[in-house]
Design a protein around this motif. Structure first.
Motif, PDB file in Angstrom:
ATOM      1  N   UNK A  36      -4.156   2.602  -4.765  1.00 45.45           N
ATOM      2  CA  UNK A  36      -4.812   1.397  -5.255  1.00 45.45           C
ATOM      3  C   UNK A  36      -6.016   1.072  -4.376  1.00 45.45           C
ATOM      4  N   UNK A  37      -7.201   1.115  -4.980  1.00 47.25           N
ATOM      5  CA  UNK A  37      -8.432   0.836  -4.225  1.00 47.25           C
ATOM      6  C   UNK A  37      -8.436  -0.598  -3.700  1.00 47.25           C
ATOM      7  N   UNK A  38      -7.908  -1.516  -4.506  1.00 44.64           N
ATOM      8  CA  UNK A  38      -7.876  -2.928  -4.099  1.00 44.64           C
ATOM      9  C   UNK A  38      -7.023  -3.086  -2.840  1.00 44.64           C
ATOM     10  N   UNK A  39      -5.833  -2.461  -2.864  1.00 39.63           N
ATOM     11  CA  UNK A  39      -4.947  -2.565  -1.698  1.00 39.63           C
ATOM     12  C   UNK A  39      -5.555  -1.874  -0.488  1.00 39.63           C
ATOM     13  N   UNK A  40      -6.190  -0.724  -0.713  1.00 42.61           N
ATOM     14  CA  UNK A  40      -6.822  -0.018   0.407  1.00 42.61           C
ATOM     15  C   UNK A  40      -7.859  -0.918   1.071  1.00 42.61           C
ATOM     16  N   UNK A  41      -8.652  -1.594   0.244  1.00 42.68           N
ATOM     17  CA  UNK A  41      -9.689  -2.483   0.801  1.00 42.68           C
ATOM     18  C   UNK A  41      -9.069  -3.650   1.544  1.00 42.68           C
ATOM     19  N   UNK A  47       0.839  -1.205   0.000  1.00 42.95           N
ATOM     20  CA  UNK A  47       0.000   0.000   0.000  1.00 42.95           C
ATOM     21  C   UNK A  47       0.872   1.252   0.000  1.00 42.95           C
ATOM     22  N   UNK A  48       2.011   1.181   0.694  1.00 43.05           N
ATOM     23  CA  UNK A  48       2.932   2.325   0.716  1.00 43.05           C
ATOM     24  C   UNK A  48       3.430   2.629  -0.705  1.00 43.05           C
TER      25      UNK A  48
END
Ligand SMILES: *[C@@H]1O[C@H](CO)[C@@H](O)[C@H](O)[C@H]1NC(C)=O
Length: 231
Positions: free
Chosen positions: A199-204, A193-194
């Motif tokens: 990225x919406x996928x990583x945020x989720x 994520x860093x």
């Protein structure tokens, strides 16, 4: 990771500041992602970046890696030239300045009183930039930059906006590409994520992982004490 970290991860750090004492906060901060000044263009009315008229007379020199993966970085004017203002970030190598999902990496420490670090809003970890403290003429400034521990960023580049006068500034002044340094290996979820903070996928995925940890901790705290009794 504890509940405090869950809050810290999505913390929004904000502060107010004016132009003459450094770049405006919106180079780093934003309420909504689309409002972020991703191009790092100064809000100087009726002016345009000098890039198309004259090449920038400035260089960013990046020193060798120290034992923490940190580096000494210098912004230097060509002989006879000078600058007054600047804002510098570390970003993904060869990634267009104006891409809305362009990340900023690492934390900055001034080497002298000519610069001050800025905290940027970030999805995870510490992210910063560095800017001037006053509009005196400068021929070079230095600072130290540190990547997050245990997170392989891949190739990076330092990118600067450099201001010589109100109507004379250059954007997208870049260092050479810096090859991966410090920790090199598989990226954990927070490191992913860093590296790709928008990225919406990583945020989720991160939010869901954090929720699971929180739930586990609540169970441990209010449950039958099964863990505690196991010693
Ligand atoms: C900065 O340098 C420019 C060009 O040499 C000069 O005109 C100006 O007076 C200088 N400013 C200060 C505050 O020294």
């Amino acid at each position: 990771m504890d509940v405090v970290s869950v809050i810290a991860v999505f913390q929004l750090l904000r502060a107010a500041s004016g132009f003459s004492s450094g770049a405006p906060q919106d180079f780093c901060q934003y309420e909504n992602l689309q409002d972020r000044n991703v191009k790092m263009v100064p809000g100087h009315r009726g002016t345009e970046a000098m890039n198309t008229q004259n090449p920038a007379g400035y260089r960013i020199i990046v020193g060798p890696e120290d034992s923490n993966g940190g580096r000494r970085v210098t912004l230097k004017a060509d002989p006879g030239d000078y600058f007054r203002g600047f804002f510098i970030q570390a970003t993904r190598a060869n990634y267009a300045l104006d891409r809305g999902d362009r990340p900023a990496y690492g934390t900055f420490r001034p080497a002298d009183t000519n610069s001050q670090a800025r905290r940027c809003r970030s999805a995870v970890g510490k992210v910063g930039g560095i800017t001037h403290t006053g509009n005196n003429n400068k021929t070079e400034i230095s600072f130290d930059w540190e990547p997050p521990r245990g997170c392989d960023l891949g190739d990076i580049q330092f990118v600067a906006t450099v201001v010589r006068a109100y109507s004379e500034y250059w954007v997208d002044v870049r260092s050479d590409v810096i090859k991966p340094s410090g920790f090199i290996g598989d990226r954990g979820l927070l490191c992913q994520l860093y590296v790709n903070p928008y990225s919406k996928i990583l945020q989720r995925r991160v939010l869901s992982a954090l929720r699971n940890i929180q739930t586990m901790q609540q169970r441990r705290g209010t449950g039958s004490g099964s863990l505690a009794t196991q010693g």
